[in-house]
Design a protein around this motif. Sequence first.
Motif, PDB file in Angstrom:
ATOM      1  N   VAL A 107       0.675  -1.189   0.149  1.00 29.90           N
ATOM      2  CA  VAL A 107       0.188  -0.207  -0.050  1.00 29.90           C
ATOM      3  C   VAL A 107       0.992   1.341   0.082  1.00 29.90           C
ATOM      4  N   VAL A 108       2.095   1.356   0.725  1.00 33.52           N
ATOM      5  CA  VAL A 108       2.825   2.537   0.781  1.00 33.52           C
ATOM      6  C   VAL A 108       3.576   2.441  -0.658  1.00 33.52           C
ATOM      7  N   ALA A 109       3.899   1.433  -1.437  1.00 33.63           N
ATOM      8  CA  ALA A 109       4.372   1.878  -2.706  1.00 33.63           C
ATOM      9  C   ALA A 109       3.331   2.418  -3.452  1.00 33.63           C
ATOM     10  N   VAL A 110       2.144   2.080  -3.410  1.00 39.95           N
ATOM     11  CA  VAL A 110       1.054   2.426  -4.456  1.00 39.95           C
ATOM     12  C   VAL A 110       0.815   4.106  -3.785  1.00 39.95           C
ATOM     13  N   LEU A 111       0.809   4.353  -2.749  1.00 37.13           N
ATOM     14  CA  LEU A 111       0.710   5.830  -2.190  1.00 37.13           C
ATOM     15  C   LEU A 111       1.791   6.553  -2.779  1.00 37.13           C
ATOM     16  N   TYR A 112       3.107   6.067  -2.746  1.00 34.63           N
ATOM     17  CA  TYR A 112       4.085   6.831  -3.331  1.00 34.63           C
ATOM     18  C   TYR A 112       3.772   7.119  -4.736  1.00 34.63           C
ATOM     19  N   LEU A 113       3.520   6.319  -5.642  1.00 38.04           N
ATOM     20  CA  LEU A 113       3.020   6.485  -6.958  1.00 38.04           C
ATOM     21  C   LEU A 113       2.048   7.275  -7.229  1.00 38.04           C
ATOM     22  N   LEU A 114       1.178   7.300  -6.366  1.00 38.24           N
ATOM     23  CA  LEU A 114      -0.217   8.066  -6.344  1.00 38.24           C
ATOM     24  C   LEU A 114      -0.116   9.566  -5.827  1.00 38.24           C
ATOM     25  N   LEU A 115       0.749   9.834  -4.743  1.00 35.22           N
ATOM     26  CA  LEU A 115       0.694  11.141  -4.149  1.00 35.22           C
ATOM     27  C   LEU A 115       2.288  11.468  -4.487  1.00 35.22           C
ATOM     28  N   GLY A 116       3.050  11.080  -5.268  1.00 35.52           N
ATOM     29  CA  GLY A 116       4.382  11.493  -5.412  1.00 35.52           C
ATOM     30  C   GLY A 116       4.045  12.598  -6.417  1.00 35.52           C
ATOM     31  N   GLY A 117       3.247  12.661  -7.358  1.00 38.67           N
ATOM     32  CA  GLY A 117       2.955  13.711  -8.269  1.00 38.67           C
ATOM     33  C   GLY A 117       2.661  14.945  -7.695  1.00 38.67           C
ATOM     34  N   PRO A 118       1.407  15.080  -6.990  1.00 40.60           N
ATOM     35  CA  PRO A 118       1.260  16.426  -6.701  1.00 40.60           C
ATOM     36  C   PRO A 118       1.987  16.850  -5.458  1.00 40.60           C
ATOM     37  N   THR A 135       4.517  11.207 -15.087  1.00 38.29           N
ATOM     38  CA  THR A 135       4.968  11.271 -13.544  1.00 38.29           C
ATOM     39  C   THR A 135       5.331   9.770 -12.935  1.00 38.29           C
ATOM     40  N   PHE A 136       4.616   8.873 -13.074  1.00 39.11           N
ATOM     41  CA  PHE A 136       5.153   7.510 -12.832  1.00 39.11           C
ATOM     42  C   PHE A 136       6.766   6.933 -13.135  1.00 39.11           C
ATOM     43  N   ALA A 137       6.916   7.367 -14.489  1.00 41.44           N
ATOM     44  CA  ALA A 137       8.358   7.169 -14.848  1.00 41.44           C
ATOM     45  C   ALA A 137       9.305   7.851 -13.947  1.00 41.44           C
ATOM     46  N   ASP A 138       8.991   9.063 -13.803  1.00 39.89           N
ATOM     47  CA  ASP A 138       9.892   9.927 -12.830  1.00 39.89           C
ATOM     48  C   ASP A 138      10.106   9.573 -11.551  1.00 39.89           C
ATOM     49  N   LEU A 139       8.898   9.174 -10.882  1.00 47.01           N
ATOM     50  CA  LEU A 139       8.939   8.587  -9.526  1.00 47.01           C
ATOM     51  C   LEU A 139       9.793   7.246  -9.444  1.00 47.01           C
ATOM     52  N   ALA A 140       9.484   6.373 -10.346  1.00 47.81           N
ATOM     53  CA  ALA A 140      10.271   5.243 -10.281  1.00 47.81           C
ATOM     54  C   ALA A 140      11.846   5.481 -10.586  1.00 47.81           C
ATOM     55  N   ASP A 141      12.062   6.397 -11.376  1.00 47.69           N
ATOM     56  CA  ASP A 141      13.503   6.450 -11.726  1.00 47.69           C
ATOM     57  C   ASP A 141      13.912   7.209 -10.453  1.00 47.69           C
ATOM     58  N   LEU A 164      12.313  15.791  -4.604  1.00 50.82           N
ATOM     59  CA  LEU A 164      11.546  15.858  -3.195  1.00 50.82           C
ATOM     60  C   LEU A 164      10.651  14.528  -3.129  1.00 50.82           C
ATOM     61  N   ALA A 165      10.621  13.778  -4.193  1.00 49.56           N
ATOM     62  CA  ALA A 165      10.171  12.533  -3.848  1.00 49.56           C
ATOM     63  C   ALA A 165      10.688  11.815  -2.912  1.00 49.56           C
ATOM     64  N   LEU A 166      12.056  11.832  -2.592  1.00 51.36           N
ATOM     65  CA  LEU A 166      12.827  11.355  -1.609  1.00 51.36           C
ATOM     66  C   LEU A 166      12.448  11.195  -0.291  1.00 51.36           C
ATOM     67  N   PRO A 167      12.159  12.571   0.170  1.00 50.86           N
ATOM     68  CA  PRO A 167      11.728  12.720   1.427  1.00 50.86           C
ATOM     69  C   PRO A 167      10.533  11.805   1.861  1.00 50.86           C
TER      70      PRO A 167
END
Length: 797
Positions: A107-118, A135-141, A164-167
């Motif tokens: 669930v944490v992995a899914v939230l990272y992909l969904l909320l990492g964009g905004p 956005t998904f590609a940038d977050l995964a990278d 900022l996705a790292l924090p």
Amino acid sequence: MSPRPDDTTGPSRDATAPGRTRTRSSWTATRARVAAGQQGGALRPTRDALVDAAFTAALVGVALVGFRTDFAGAAWVLPAAVGLLLGILVTHVTSALRLPLAVPLAVVAVLYLLLGGPLAVRRDLVGGVLPSGRTFADLADTSVHGWKRLVTLLPPVDSTAELLALPLLVALLGGCLTYAVARRWRTPYAVLVAPLAVLALVIVLGTLEPAALAVQGAVFAVLGIGWMVVRAARSRSRLQNGSGQRTRQGIGAALVGVALLAGYLVGPHLPGGGSTTRLVARSYVVPPIDVAAYPSPLAGFRRYTEPNPAKLWHTPLLQVSGLPAGTPLRFATLDSYDGSVWGASDRANTGTATAGASFQQVGESVSTRGPGRRTTVEVTVPEGGYGDVWLPTAGTVTGVRFGGRREDELASRLWLNIDTNTALVPARLEGGDSYTFTAFVPPTPATMPASLGVDAGSLVEDVDTGFLDAKLDAWTGDAPDPWAQFRAVAKVMQGEGAYTDGGTKNSVERYYLPGHSIGRLSRFTGLAQLAGNDEQYAATLALVGNRLGIPTRVVMGAIMPASGTVTGEDVHAWVEVRDSLGTWVPVLKDSFLPDRNKKPRELQTKVEDRKVGALVPPPAGLSPPSVLQGPDQAQNATNLKKPPKKLLDPSSWPWWVRWLVFYVLLPLLVLTALYWLVRALKSWRRRRHATRGPTATRVAWTWADLMASARSYGHRPPHRATRLEQARALRGPVDTLPLARRADAHVFGPGEPSDEDAAGFFRAADEVRGDLRAQADLWRRLRSDVDVRPLFSRTAR
């Protein structure tokens, strides 16, 4: 013995039968647990759960404070705070429903992909809110390569970057794992493992400047010890009169005080304490750029002179607005001389006393300050104009923002050395590119100062510049100090020297070649009259300054005209010296360069030819980088001879071979090694416990290990049951009832079983294990082989 309430004969209720019915019963049991948790109010947090959640938020939050020095501003706080709270909330729900630990992690992995964009990567959002495929590609990278980019970028990183996705990711995982351990394990000390890991990770990703010593040191220690004391108190049974509670509280407070006192007194003497340099990753990670691979702009100086094949003398190179006339516009600061060229260096990795900052990748803003007024400058490259990897800037750069059709390409590969304020874009500027930079631009000095307190040292240490000594005695005269001697040399150059760009093909000046190697400058200073252009004069004056013990470097750039249109006529080279305060003071071309119309004497050239021979170019294989080779071929001397590519060098492989090796064969090799490692460890542990200790204990452990193997093959023998009950649960696939009776006889019998009895029981259990494996399908066997839970099971008594 009466049957257990859940023992039924229907296939959908069989908890031990393999195949589809077992999967359906497991799913049914999970739904039942969820329903029971909802009906029983399990989602409502208890007092202990609230305490654990508060300590989790406090400890992980203190650890995350270390990101303060990595990012500019406070934009990182929002993704970190949201990630921490969501990680705790998701883990509380899944723990209350008694779901496996893999569920909250998923669930944490899914939230990272969904909320990492905004929250972090705000580019390419659909409607400004919903993440897109990009956005998904940038977050995964970022989750894979962002760690390296963070430690190679110049801190503090621009808050608009996708890093900022790292924090967010660290906060999600830190909150999830810390709270999961707190709710699933009763051990008081296990809860500190995840917060300590987050703290160590954030410190390693940080900078040499501590984010908050008191918060990340004392506060973290107090919170950690306090949480352990609270959890330890839960596991103790309360005394009848409660008289020991105050004693335990006093002992806990004393332990906290001792820990704080020890940290204050002993901490400075431990590794990493006191004045010892902090151990951070950015001190050891070499930025992925080879500055020596790019040609020195000074080697191609004659491209901008007249006459020359490039014909850039009257060609518009740059259109600049925002800089006053006469302000130096820097192409590159050249602070390293190797005997062939003055070039830009990465002095942070040299380990010398004169080491400075290195080239680091930067975003749109840079947290630097310098003397002068903050200025915004707009630069446009016209068609056919300036085209090089060195980005023209001025003053102390505080930010660069690109425009035009190649905006993203140039912005993603911008490197800056904050010590020399030299910017580099490997993609090379082209016609149509534009950018805006902000900088602190000091006033331009009109002349050399009469007196100046200069620093001591030299930037040229490994090159013999002794050929200058004979001339220095004549040029410096009776000057009393190094700065006065430096000024005297500059005046001699300007007063007695002549200017030449090499002239036309049939001109006498053709004997004056380009370049500034040791050989060329020895010829330049050895003639009766100095003759050359900015390249030779600036290179020689910089060597003179270092020979006198003054840190001196060369700058290649342009002097801004009043029109704002920079042409080849405005391109010059000058030098900078470092004063006693560490500031680099420019010495512009008007202080040492002779008038352009002052040409060398023809008679001198003929006399010198008879003395030392005609000035002929050196052999092609040894020629220094110059305009004769072309700007693209003019390389630094360290890059003239490239080593041949080797078979084991991945960069020489075809792309499909690299893809096959790194994305197919290497992962398969790693997975295979892990597979056999787990199997070997389990086999070693099984034989170790079956051959050591009391024989009755060996038999009990062998039976418990057999039940663990049965569970890994998909069967469900009850945990809290007798051996006979467990054997009856396994009667369907394998009849283990005789083996259970045999184990009870050895464990509960009147005498201690012999070594032969224990060894025989181990062999019989191994045969049963083989039967269980033979009846399982391939997927069950593989899952059982890699199941690591038996490695952590406690030894049966």
